[in-house]
Design a protein around this motif. Structure first.
Motif, PDB file in Angstrom:
ATOM      1  N   LYS A 155      37.782  66.025  32.967  1.00 31.03           N
ATOM      2  CA  LYS A 155      36.513  66.758  32.956  1.00 31.03           C
ATOM      3  C   LYS A 155      35.772  66.490  34.263  1.00 31.03           C
ATOM      4  N   ASN A 156      35.470  67.554  34.992  1.00 36.69           N
ATOM      5  CA  ASN A 156      34.703  67.437  36.237  1.00 36.69           C
ATOM      6  C   ASN A 156      35.277  66.398  37.196  1.00 36.69           C
ATOM      7  N   MET A 157      36.596  66.401  37.344  1.00 39.44           N
ATOM      8  CA  MET A 157      37.226  65.502  38.298  1.00 39.44           C
ATOM      9  C   MET A 157      38.252  66.265  39.111  1.00 39.44           C
ATOM     10  N   GLY A 158      38.238  66.070  40.424  1.00 38.72           N
ATOM     11  CA  GLY A 158      39.227  66.691  41.289  1.00 38.72           C
ATOM     12  C   GLY A 158      40.034  65.630  42.017  1.00 38.72           C
ATOM     13  N   ILE A 159      41.327  65.878  42.177  1.00 34.39           N
ATOM     14  CA  ILE A 159      42.197  64.982  42.946  1.00 34.39           C
ATOM     15  C   ILE A 159      43.142  65.832  43.787  1.00 34.39           C
ATOM     16  N   TRP A 160      43.633  65.252  44.885  1.00 33.60           N
ATOM     17  CA  TRP A 160      44.543  65.990  45.751  1.00 33.60           C
ATOM     18  C   TRP A 160      45.494  65.032  46.457  1.00 33.60           C
ATOM     19  N   ARG A 161      46.582  65.593  46.976  1.00 35.37           N
ATOM     20  CA  ARG A 161      47.516  64.831  47.806  1.00 35.37           C
ATOM     21  C   ARG A 161      48.298  65.804  48.681  1.00 35.37           C
ATOM     22  N   SER A 162      48.870  65.279  49.757  1.00 35.76           N
ATOM     23  CA  SER A 162      49.803  66.095  50.529  1.00 35.76           C
ATOM     24  C   SER A 162      51.114  66.158  49.750  1.00 35.76           C
ATOM     25  N   VAL A 163      51.803  67.281  49.837  1.00 37.02           N
ATOM     26  CA  VAL A 163      53.083  67.429  49.146  1.00 37.02           C
ATOM     27  C   VAL A 163      54.166  66.681  49.916  1.00 37.02           C
ATOM     28  N   GLN A 164      54.194  66.914  51.227  1.00 37.12           N
ATOM     29  CA  GLN A 164      55.171  66.256  52.096  1.00 37.12           C
ATOM     30  C   GLN A 164      54.473  65.235  52.983  1.00 37.12           C
ATOM     31  N   ALA A 165      55.200  64.191  53.347  1.00 36.83           N
ATOM     32  CA  ALA A 165      54.667  63.213  54.287  1.00 36.83           C
ATOM     33  C   ALA A 165      54.675  63.807  55.699  1.00 36.83           C
ATOM     34  N   GLY A 166      53.702  63.374  56.503  1.00 39.56           N
ATOM     35  CA  GLY A 166      53.616  63.863  57.871  1.00 39.56           C
ATOM     36  C   GLY A 166      52.985  62.816  58.767  1.00 39.56           C
ATOM     37  N   GLU A 167      52.697  63.198  59.996  1.00 35.82           N
ATOM     38  CA  GLU A 167      52.130  62.253  60.962  1.00 35.82           C
ATOM     39  C   GLU A 167      50.652  61.988  60.715  1.00 35.82           C
ATOM     40  N   ASN A 168      49.963  62.960  60.125  1.00 35.64           N
ATOM     41  CA  ASN A 168      48.546  62.819  59.802  1.00 35.64           C
ATOM     42  C   ASN A 168      48.344  61.640  58.838  1.00 35.64           C
ATOM     43  N   GLU A 169      47.285  60.838  59.051  1.00 38.61           N
ATOM     44  CA  GLU A 169      47.069  59.658  58.188  1.00 38.61           C
ATOM     45  C   GLU A 169      46.872  60.027  56.727  1.00 38.61           C
ATOM     46  N   PHE A 170      46.439  61.258  56.454  1.00 35.15           N
ATOM     47  CA  PHE A 170      46.225  61.679  55.068  1.00 35.15           C
ATOM     48  C   PHE A 170      47.458  62.361  54.469  1.00 35.15           C
ATOM     49  N   GLU A 171      48.479  62.564  55.291  1.00 34.79           N
ATOM     50  CA  GLU A 171      49.727  63.153  54.783  1.00 34.79           C
ATOM     51  C   GLU A 171      50.676  62.043  54.338  1.00 34.79           C
ATOM     52  N   ASP A 172      50.205  61.244  53.395  1.00 36.20           N
ATOM     53  CA  ASP A 172      50.991  60.104  52.913  1.00 36.20           C
ATOM     54  C   ASP A 172      51.378  60.255  51.445  1.00 36.20           C
ATOM     55  N   CYS A 173      51.114  61.441  50.880  1.00 35.79           N
ATOM     56  CA  CYS A 173      51.507  61.767  49.504  1.00 35.79           C
ATOM     57  C   CYS A 173      50.798  60.914  48.450  1.00 35.79           C
ATOM     58  N   LYS A 174      49.669  60.303  48.812  1.00 31.69           N
ATOM     59  CA  LYS A 174      48.880  59.543  47.832  1.00 31.69           C
ATOM     60  C   LYS A 174      47.796  60.446  47.243  1.00 31.69           C
ATOM     61  N   TRP A 175      47.567  60.304  45.952  1.00 30.02           N
ATOM     62  CA  TRP A 175      46.496  61.050  45.304  1.00 30.02           C
ATOM     63  C   TRP A 175      45.139  60.454  45.696  1.00 30.02           C
ATOM     64  N   ARG A 176      44.199  61.349  46.037  1.00 29.22           N
ATOM     65  CA  ARG A 176      42.841  60.946  46.411  1.00 29.22           C
ATOM     66  C   ARG A 176      41.827  61.716  45.570  1.00 29.22           C
ATOM     67  N   PHE A 177      40.608  61.183  45.525  1.00 24.63           N
ATOM     68  CA  PHE A 177      39.621  61.682  44.567  1.00 24.63           C
ATOM     69  C   PHE A 177      38.514  62.479  45.253  1.00 24.63           C
ATOM     70  N   MET A 178      37.952  63.430  44.487  1.00 21.16           N
ATOM     71  CA  MET A 178      36.982  64.395  45.013  1.00 21.16           C
ATOM     72  C   MET A 178      35.759  64.438  44.108  1.00 21.16           C
ATOM     73  N   LEU A 179      34.583  64.277  44.684  1.00 23.37           N
ATOM     74  CA  LEU A 179      33.351  64.384  43.909  1.00 23.37           C
ATOM     75  C   LEU A 179      32.996  65.847  43.683  1.00 23.37           C
ATOM     76  N   TYR A 180      32.611  66.176  42.477  1.00 15.04           N
ATOM     77  CA  TYR A 180      31.960  67.476  42.259  1.00 15.04           C
ATOM     78  C   TYR A 180      31.271  67.501  40.902  1.00 15.04           C
ATOM     79  N   ASP A 181      30.321  68.436  40.784  1.00 14.33           N
ATOM     80  CA  ASP A 181      29.545  68.606  39.544  1.00 14.33           C
ATOM     81  C   ASP A 181      28.985  67.272  39.044  1.00 14.33           C
ATOM     82  N   THR A 182      28.230  66.598  39.897  1.00 16.89           N
ATOM     83  CA  THR A 182      27.619  65.322  39.502  1.00 16.89           C
ATOM     84  C   THR A 182      26.216  65.521  38.930  1.00 16.89           C
ATOM     85  N   ASP A 183      25.880  66.766  38.546  1.00 12.55           N
ATOM     86  CA  ASP A 183      24.532  67.043  38.029  1.00 12.55           C
ATOM     87  C   ASP A 183      24.210  66.244  36.772  1.00 12.55           C
ATOM     88  N   GLY A 184      25.219  65.953  35.976  1.00  7.34           N
ATOM     89  CA  GLY A 184      24.974  65.258  34.700  1.00  7.34           C
ATOM     90  C   GLY A 184      24.808  63.771  34.904  1.00  7.34           C
TER      91      GLY A 184
END
Length: 305
Positions: A155-184
């Motif tokens: 509920k009201n939670m977003g997560i993301w990851r890169s599908v493939q690994a790459g040179e970018n530090e965030f292209e490591d295929c780890k799931w990361r968290f996203m803030l949204y809908d914090t009104d409550g």
């Protein structure tokens, strides 16, 4: 998708943006979610940038809203330099980018963490390869601190990851968290969100989420969680910082928010009413440390140093 030819946020390109009326704070301050995400910008979580916008439809005044970024493919290119084709994203447990492959992958991650002893070094090391541990901790600590009673892993939670690994530090295929809908959030500074946070689930709260319960068996994770919570309390949500920023937002929003409320809610709404909404936010952050730090120590059974 075609790019909107307008510079909404510092040279970033967008195929779409959204107008948000303030969510569940739209009848009061209109800023709760945008403000809380803005305060959290330096933490290891994704946030949606915001700008105030007075809306006119066919020349008719429709009040003040917030222009917000959307968590779509172009967001990841703008913020992390990763193309949309290399992104999986889940929104409240359902795949927004990546279909069942994304959902199945995160389910496998949660299964591994919950069905293995995280006190075992090798297991925790594996979990750290699957999840960005600091991102999870930041996400949790922020939501606990702000007394967010309207989120969970489904509920009201977003997560993301890169599908493939790459040179970018965030292209490591780890799931990361996203803030949204914090009104409550921001209900009462004395609320103990460690034991009362998911009101729609009887006798269940954020600390009962299986992933967290399992990870808390690891002392390294537990200490990192504790240290992060204190750091967020003393920096991200430090009262002096919050008060200064809040007063700046109040100056921007007050006149238009009152006009908007007078049109859509009641002609009797005054500047004093709006100041009351802002004061309620201010009071939460002023008084919150007096309660939440003690609750943290009780929950984690860590003594004050």
């Amino acid at each position: 998708a075609s790019v909107i030819e307008y510079d909404f946020f510092e040279g970033k390109d967008y195929s779409s943006i959204k107008l948000r009326n303030g969510g569940s704070s739209h009848e009061e301050s209109k800023i709760v979610d945008a403000f809380l995400q803005y305060l959290s910008a330096e933490r290891n979580v994704s946030i949606q940038a915001s700008k105030p916008c007075v809306v006119f439809l066919n020349g008719e005044y429709w009040g003040i809203d917030n222009v917000r970024e959307r968590y779509k493919e172009d967001y990841f290119l703008n913020h992390y330099g990763i193309s949309g084709g290399n992104i999986w994203m889940l929104d409240a447990g359902a795949a927004s980018i990546g279909s069942y492959d994304a959902w199945n992958d995160f389910k496998a991650v949660t299964t591994f963490i919950t069905e293995n002893d995280m006190a075992v070094t090798e297991n925790y090391a594996k979990a750290s390869e699957l999840l960005d541990i600091q991102s999870l901790i930041d996400y949790y600590c922020i939501n606990l601190y702000i007394d967010n009673k309207d989120m969970a892993f489904d509920k009201n939670m977003g997560i993301w990851r890169s599908v493939q690994a790459g040179e970018n530090e965030f292209e490591d295929c780890k799931w990361r968290f996203m803030l949204y809908d914090t009104d409550g959030s921001l209900y009462a500074p004395e609320n103990n969100t460690f034991v009362d946070s998911e009101w729609w689930k009887e006798d269940f709260d954020l600390m009962d989420e299986p992933i967290i319960k399992s990870l808390m068996q690891n002392e390294e994770f537990k200490q990192q969680f504790y240290n992060t919570f204190l750091e967020i309390a003393e920096t991200t949500f430090a009262y002096d910082r919050v008060h200064k920023e809040l007063m700046a937002w109040k100056e921007i929003y007050e006149v238009q928010a009152v006009k908007s409320h007078q049109r859509f809610l009641s002609a009797d709404i005054t500047v004093e009413d709006y100041e009351g909404y802002i004061e309620k936010i201010d009071d939460f952050f002023k008084r919150r440390p007096d309660y939440i730090i003690g609750y943290l120590q009780e929950e984690l059974e860590i003594a004050v140093e």
